[in-house]
Design a protein around this motif. Structure first.
Motif, PDB file in Angstrom:
ATOM      1  N   VAL A   7     140.515  33.004  14.742  1.00  0.00           N
ATOM      2  CA  VAL A   7     140.553  33.458  16.143  1.00  0.00           C
ATOM      3  C   VAL A   7     139.248  34.159  16.493  1.00  0.00           C
ATOM      4  N   LYS A   8     138.784  33.912  17.698  1.00  0.00           N
ATOM      5  CA  LYS A   8     137.489  34.485  18.100  1.00  0.00           C
ATOM      6  C   LYS A   8     137.640  35.282  19.393  1.00  0.00           C
ATOM      7  N   GLU A   9     137.062  36.483  19.375  1.00  0.00           N
ATOM      8  CA  GLU A   9     137.016  37.283  20.601  1.00  0.00           C
ATOM      9  C   GLU A   9     135.777  36.848  21.390  1.00  0.00           C
ATOM     10  N   GLY A  24     119.159  37.209  22.772  1.00  0.00           N
ATOM     11  CA  GLY A  24     119.732  35.871  22.903  1.00  0.00           C
ATOM     12  C   GLY A  24     121.235  35.857  22.700  1.00  0.00           C
ATOM     13  N   LEU A  25     121.831  37.025  22.455  1.00  0.00           N
ATOM     14  CA  LEU A  25     123.279  37.088  22.252  1.00  0.00           C
ATOM     15  C   LEU A  25     123.985  37.291  23.589  1.00  0.00           C
ATOM     16  N   ALA A  26     125.270  36.951  23.610  1.00  0.00           N
ATOM     17  CA  ALA A  26     126.056  37.216  24.812  1.00  0.00           C
ATOM     18  C   ALA A  26     126.090  38.727  25.025  1.00  0.00           C
ATOM     19  N   ASP A  27     125.930  39.149  26.286  1.00  0.00           N
ATOM     20  CA  ASP A  27     126.035  40.571  26.595  1.00  0.00           C
ATOM     21  C   ASP A  27     127.522  40.898  26.669  1.00  0.00           C
ATOM     22  N   ARG A  28     128.037  41.437  25.583  1.00  0.00           N
ATOM     23  CA  ARG A  28     129.478  41.636  25.469  1.00  0.00           C
ATOM     24  C   ARG A  28     129.999  42.746  26.363  1.00  0.00           C
ATOM     25  N   GLU A  29     129.079  43.558  26.899  1.00  0.00           N
ATOM     26  CA  GLU A  29     129.530  44.633  27.784  1.00  0.00           C
ATOM     27  C   GLU A  29     129.622  44.157  29.233  1.00  0.00           C
ATOM     28  N   ALA A  92     125.578  40.697  13.226  1.00  0.00           N
ATOM     29  CA  ALA A  92     125.241  40.528  14.651  1.00  0.00           C
ATOM     30  C   ALA A  92     124.214  39.408  14.768  1.00  0.00           C
ATOM     31  N   GLY A  93     124.518  38.420  15.580  1.00  0.00           N
ATOM     32  CA  GLY A  93     123.585  37.298  15.760  1.00  0.00           C
ATOM     33  C   GLY A  93     123.673  36.268  14.646  1.00  0.00           C
ATOM     34  N   ALA A  94     124.744  36.339  13.842  1.00  0.00           N
ATOM     35  CA  ALA A  94     124.904  35.376  12.739  1.00  0.00           C
ATOM     36  C   ALA A  94     124.858  33.949  13.266  1.00  0.00           C
ATOM     37  N   ASP A  95     124.181  33.071  12.538  1.00  0.00           N
ATOM     38  CA  ASP A  95     124.196  31.663  12.954  1.00  0.00           C
ATOM     39  C   ASP A  95     125.467  31.014  12.396  1.00  0.00           C
ATOM     40  N   MET A  96     125.614  29.716  12.680  1.00  0.00           N
ATOM     41  CA  MET A  96     126.879  29.087  12.300  1.00  0.00           C
ATOM     42  C   MET A  96     127.024  28.923  10.791  1.00  0.00           C
ATOM     43  N   LEU A  98     126.028  31.010   8.474  1.00  0.00           N
ATOM     44  CA  LEU A  98     126.504  32.287   7.920  1.00  0.00           C
ATOM     45  C   LEU A  98     127.952  32.545   8.349  1.00  0.00           C
ATOM     46  N   THR A  99     128.261  32.232   9.613  1.00  0.00           N
ATOM     47  CA  THR A  99     129.635  32.438  10.101  1.00  0.00           C
ATOM     48  C   THR A  99     130.627  31.633   9.256  1.00  0.00           C
ATOM     49  N   ALA A 100     130.274  30.378   8.984  1.00  0.00           N
ATOM     50  CA  ALA A 100     131.177  29.528   8.189  1.00  0.00           C
ATOM     51  C   ALA A 100     131.318  30.075   6.769  1.00  0.00           C
ATOM     52  N   VAL A 102     131.097  33.165   5.836  1.00  0.00           N
ATOM     53  CA  VAL A 102     131.918  34.380   5.896  1.00  0.00           C
ATOM     54  C   VAL A 102     133.397  34.013   6.077  1.00  0.00           C
ATOM     55  N   LEU A 103     133.681  33.116   7.026  1.00  0.00           N
ATOM     56  CA  LEU A 103     135.085  32.756   7.283  1.00  0.00           C
ATOM     57  C   LEU A 103     135.697  32.082   6.056  1.00  0.00           C
ATOM     58  N   ALA A 104     134.935  31.186   5.418  1.00  0.00           N
ATOM     59  CA  ALA A 104     135.457  30.520   4.212  1.00  0.00           C
ATOM     60  C   ALA A 104     135.672  31.555   3.103  1.00  0.00           C
ATOM     61  N   ILE A 116     143.927  26.563  10.971  1.00  0.00           N
ATOM     62  CA  ILE A 116     143.865  25.986  12.324  1.00  0.00           C
ATOM     63  C   ILE A 116     142.787  26.744  13.097  1.00  0.00           C
ATOM     64  N   ALA A 117     141.873  25.984  13.708  1.00  0.00           N
ATOM     65  CA  ALA A 117     140.784  26.587  14.502  1.00  0.00           C
ATOM     66  C   ALA A 117     140.728  25.881  15.849  1.00  0.00           C
ATOM     67  N   GLY A 118     140.003  26.477  16.790  1.00  0.00           N
ATOM     68  CA  GLY A 118     139.726  25.780  18.034  1.00  0.00           C
ATOM     69  C   GLY A 118     138.628  24.760  17.777  1.00  0.00           C
ATOM     70  N   ASP A 119     138.510  23.728  18.621  1.00  0.00           N
ATOM     71  CA  ASP A 119     137.460  22.734  18.345  1.00  0.00           C
ATOM     72  C   ASP A 119     136.089  23.197  18.822  1.00  0.00           C
ATOM     73  N   VAL A 120     136.065  24.081  19.820  1.00  0.00           N
ATOM     74  CA  VAL A 120     134.785  24.626  20.278  1.00  0.00           C
ATOM     75  C   VAL A 120     135.071  25.943  20.984  1.00  0.00           C
ATOM     76  N   SER A 121     134.225  26.935  20.731  1.00  0.00           N
ATOM     77  CA  SER A 121     134.476  28.233  21.369  1.00  0.00           C
ATOM     78  C   SER A 121     133.865  28.243  22.767  1.00  0.00           C
ATOM     79  N   ILE A 129     132.034  24.955  13.477  1.00  0.00           N
ATOM     80  CA  ILE A 129     132.521  25.927  12.472  1.00  0.00           C
ATOM     81  C   ILE A 129     133.693  25.350  11.648  1.00  0.00           C
ATOM     82  N   PRO A 130     134.721  24.758  12.276  1.00  0.00           N
ATOM     83  CA  PRO A 130     135.831  24.266  11.452  1.00  0.00           C
ATOM     84  C   PRO A 130     135.369  23.249  10.404  1.00  0.00           C
ATOM     85  N   THR A 131     134.442  22.374  10.788  1.00  0.00           N
ATOM     86  CA  THR A 131     133.945  21.365   9.847  1.00  0.00           C
ATOM     87  C   THR A 131     133.194  22.031   8.695  1.00  0.00           C
TER      88      THR A 131
HETATM   89  C1  LIG Z   1     128.579  41.817  15.453  1.00  0.00           C
HETATM   90  C2  LIG Z   1     128.782  40.395  15.905  1.00  0.00           C
HETATM   91  C3  LIG Z   1     128.290  39.965  17.141  1.00  0.00           C
HETATM   92  C4  LIG Z   1     128.471  38.649  17.549  1.00  0.00           C
HETATM   93  N1  LIG Z   1     127.987  38.263  18.753  1.00  0.00           N
HETATM   94  C5  LIG Z   1     128.145  36.997  19.163  1.00  0.00           C
HETATM   95  C6  LIG Z   1     127.640  36.582  20.416  1.00  0.00           C
HETATM   96  O1  LIG Z   1     127.026  37.362  21.146  1.00  0.00           O
HETATM   97  N2  LIG Z   1     127.857  35.286  20.816  1.00  0.00           N
HETATM   98  C7  LIG Z   1     128.531  34.406  19.991  1.00  0.00           C
HETATM   99  O2  LIG Z   1     128.697  33.239  20.369  1.00  0.00           O
HETATM  100  N3  LIG Z   1     129.016  34.768  18.802  1.00  0.00           N
HETATM  101  C8  LIG Z   1     128.837  36.036  18.367  1.00  0.00           C
HETATM  102  N4  LIG Z   1     129.317  36.417  17.154  1.00  0.00           N
HETATM  103  C9  LIG Z   1     130.094  35.464  16.335  1.00  0.00           C
HETATM  104  C10 LIG Z   1     129.302  34.398  15.559  1.00  0.00           C
HETATM  105  O3  LIG Z   1     127.971  34.577  15.497  1.00  0.00           O
HETATM  106  C11 LIG Z   1     129.723  33.050  16.111  1.00  0.00           C
HETATM  107  O4  LIG Z   1     131.109  33.071  16.034  1.00  0.00           O
HETATM  108  C12 LIG Z   1     129.246  31.877  15.325  1.00  0.00           C
HETATM  109  O5  LIG Z   1     127.917  31.636  15.476  1.00  0.00           O
HETATM  110  C13 LIG Z   1     130.112  30.640  15.624  1.00  0.00           C
HETATM  111  O6  LIG Z   1     129.654  29.911  16.728  1.00  0.00           O
HETATM  112  P1  LIG Z   1     130.615  29.191  17.763  1.00  0.00           P
HETATM  113  O7  LIG Z   1     131.574  30.166  18.329  1.00  0.00           O
HETATM  114  O8  LIG Z   1     129.705  28.446  18.681  1.00  0.00           O
HETATM  115  O9  LIG Z   1     131.486  28.162  16.871  1.00  0.00           O
HETATM  116  P2  LIG Z   1     132.393  26.927  17.243  1.00  0.00           P
HETATM  117  O10 LIG Z   1     132.172  25.949  16.161  1.00  0.00           O
HETATM  118  O11 LIG Z   1     132.234  26.492  18.659  1.00  0.00           O
HETATM  119  O12 LIG Z   1     133.874  27.539  17.083  1.00  0.00           O
HETATM  120  C14 LIG Z   1     134.973  26.658  16.886  1.00  0.00           C
HETATM  121  C15 LIG Z   1     136.139  27.450  16.339  1.00  0.00           C
HETATM  122  O13 LIG Z   1     135.778  28.069  15.084  1.00  0.00           O
HETATM  123  C16 LIG Z   1     136.422  29.343  15.009  1.00  0.00           C
HETATM  124  N5  LIG Z   1     135.412  30.424  15.030  1.00  0.00           N
HETATM  125  C17 LIG Z   1     134.118  30.388  15.461  1.00  0.00           C
HETATM  126  N6  LIG Z   1     133.536  31.591  15.310  1.00  0.00           N
HETATM  127  C18 LIG Z   1     134.474  32.421  14.811  1.00  0.00           C
HETATM  128  C19 LIG Z   1     134.492  33.781  14.461  1.00  0.00           C
HETATM  129  N7  LIG Z   1     133.412  34.559  14.598  1.00  0.00           N
HETATM  130  N8  LIG Z   1     135.637  34.300  13.955  1.00  0.00           N
HETATM  131  C20 LIG Z   1     136.763  33.527  13.813  1.00  0.00           C
HETATM  132  N9  LIG Z   1     136.814  32.225  14.149  1.00  0.00           N
HETATM  133  C21 LIG Z   1     135.681  31.671  14.627  1.00  0.00           C
HETATM  134  C22 LIG Z   1     137.343  29.454  16.219  1.00  0.00           C
HETATM  135  O14 LIG Z   1     138.598  28.929  15.909  1.00  0.00           O
HETATM  136  C23 LIG Z   1     136.620  28.583  17.228  1.00  0.00           C
HETATM  137  O15 LIG Z   1     137.496  28.111  18.258  1.00  0.00           O
HETATM  138  C24 LIG Z   1     129.162  37.730  16.723  1.00  0.00           C
HETATM  139  C25 LIG Z   1     129.628  38.141  15.489  1.00  0.00           C
HETATM  140  C26 LIG Z   1     129.450  39.452  15.071  1.00  0.00           C
HETATM  141  C27 LIG Z   1     129.982  39.864  13.742  1.00  0.00           C
END
Ligand SMILES: Cc1cc2nc3c(=O)[nH]c(=O)nc-3n(C[C@H](O)[C@H](O)[C@H](O)COP(=O)(O)OP(=O)(O)OC[C@H]3O[C@@H](n4cnc5c(N)ncnc54)[C@H](O)[C@@H]3O)c2cc1C
Length: 257
Positions: A7-9, A24-29, A92-96, A98-100, A102-104, A116-121, A129-131
């Motif tokens: 799940v992703k916020e 280059g990150l989303a302005d979460r505020e 913060a700013g992790a690329d995909m 590193l995100t994968a 960490v999640l794995a 189960i994941a979403g296909d695109v955030s 990410i799911p792949t």
């Molecule tokens: C401190 C911090 C700040 C971050 N700031 C940003 C930001 O500004 N913008 C941004 O896009 N991301 C941010 N992230 C999250 C992270 O960098 C992205 O989630 C990551 O790059 C995945 O990209 P995507 O969402 O395009 O993946 P996609 O492949 O489009 O995601 C597909 C699916 O994978 C799963 N998934 C993806 N990311 C996550 C996640 N983080 N946790 C759990 N499930 C996930 C979900 O089920 C999602 O529907 C931040 C993370 C941290 C820890």
């Protein structure tokens, strides 16, 4: 059987969405933070299955900033059993990649039969990410499922294909990604909200997972970031008997036909 839902916020897509042009990150505020709708549908699928089968446990897994904890707590109210949050400023700013990783790492630590994941955030829109998680886990993978059917040993679903529908099935353990065609998520009731307060929510750092964000491995590097141009008013065509012709000319000029 244990189902983990990724799940992703994300920033609320109904609010203002801004990029920080320096990082280059989303302005979460800039807007409220919410659970990405696609991942709420994934939770719904997992919880519905848990309600209809014996011995099914649902775990939520998320990597995100501090605010993600409140979002996980709210999501637990839908009926999941536990939540796992990776929180580390080095992410913060992790690329995909590193995100994968960490999640794995979390998924392997908690152990699960189905992810189960979403296909695109809706914010990052990477769509891979799911792949990448499936590859890291050495698990079967099915992408972009519009329907989901789970048994003790398999997961199956339908995927829209050009000119038809494909039905796919995988043996567990597997990772699947789902589309917004899955049913809407439920609204948690009072009982669910109260129960969620006491459910386990574990937080992990990168050190807990044995992951080095600075490791010398290939990472994607953002070179520049620019804001989308402001929207301009559309062109109105008033029908004076030639609207069809003018519309066709407009579409041709914009190379849309
Ligand atoms: C401190 C911090 C700040 C971050 N700031 C940003 C930001 O500004 N913008 C941004 O896009 N991301 C941010 N992230 C999250 C992270 O960098 C992205 O989630 C990551 O790059 C995945 O990209 P995507 O969402 O395009 O993946 P996609 O492949 O489009 O995601 C597909 C699916 O994978 C799963 N998934 C993806 N990311 C996550 C996640 N983080 N946790 C759990 N499930 C996930 C979900 O089920 C999602 O529907 C931040 C993370 C941290 C820890």
């Amino acid at each position: 059987m244990k189902i983990a839902v990724l799940v992703k916020e994300v920033p609320d897509s109904y609010g203002e969405r801004r990029l920080n042009l320096t990082t280059g990150l989303a302005d979460r505020e800039a807007s409220d933070k919410v659970l990405d709708e696609i991942t709420s549908r994934a939770v719904e699928a997992a919880v519905s299955h848990a309600e209809s089968a014996d011995g099914v446990e649902v775990a939520l897994v998320s990597m995100g900033p501090e605010s993600a904890e409140a979002t996980l707590r709210k999501t637990l109210a839908m009926g999941a059993d536990s939540a796992h949050h990776v929180l580390d400023s080095a992410l913060a700013g992790a690329d995909m990649t590193l995100t994968a990783e960490v999640l794995a790492g979390v998924l392997q630590r908690i152990g699960c039969d189905l992810v189960i994941a979403g296909d695109v955030s809706s914010d990052g829109t990477g769509g891979v990410i799911p792949t990448m998680v499936a590859e890291r886990m050495g698990a079967a993978h099915a992408t972009s499922l519009d329907t989901l059917s789970i048994t003790d040993s398999t997961v199956a679903g339908e995927r829209a294909a050009y000119g038809g529908t494909v039905t796919v099935e995988a043996q567990l353990p597997a990772v699947v990604s789902v589309t917004e065609r899955l049913p809407d998520a439920r609204f948690p009731g009072f009982k669910g909200i109260m129960a969620a307060k006491k459910k386990p929510l574990e937080t992990y750092t990168l050190a807990d997972l044995g992951i080095d964000a600075e490791a010398d491995v290939p990472r994607s590097i953002m070179l520049s970031v620019t804001e989308s141009p402001a929207r301009t008013a559309g062109e109105k065509i008033t029908d004076e008997g030639d609207a069809g012709k003018r519309l066709a000319e407009y579409l041709t000029e914009k190379k849309l036909v």
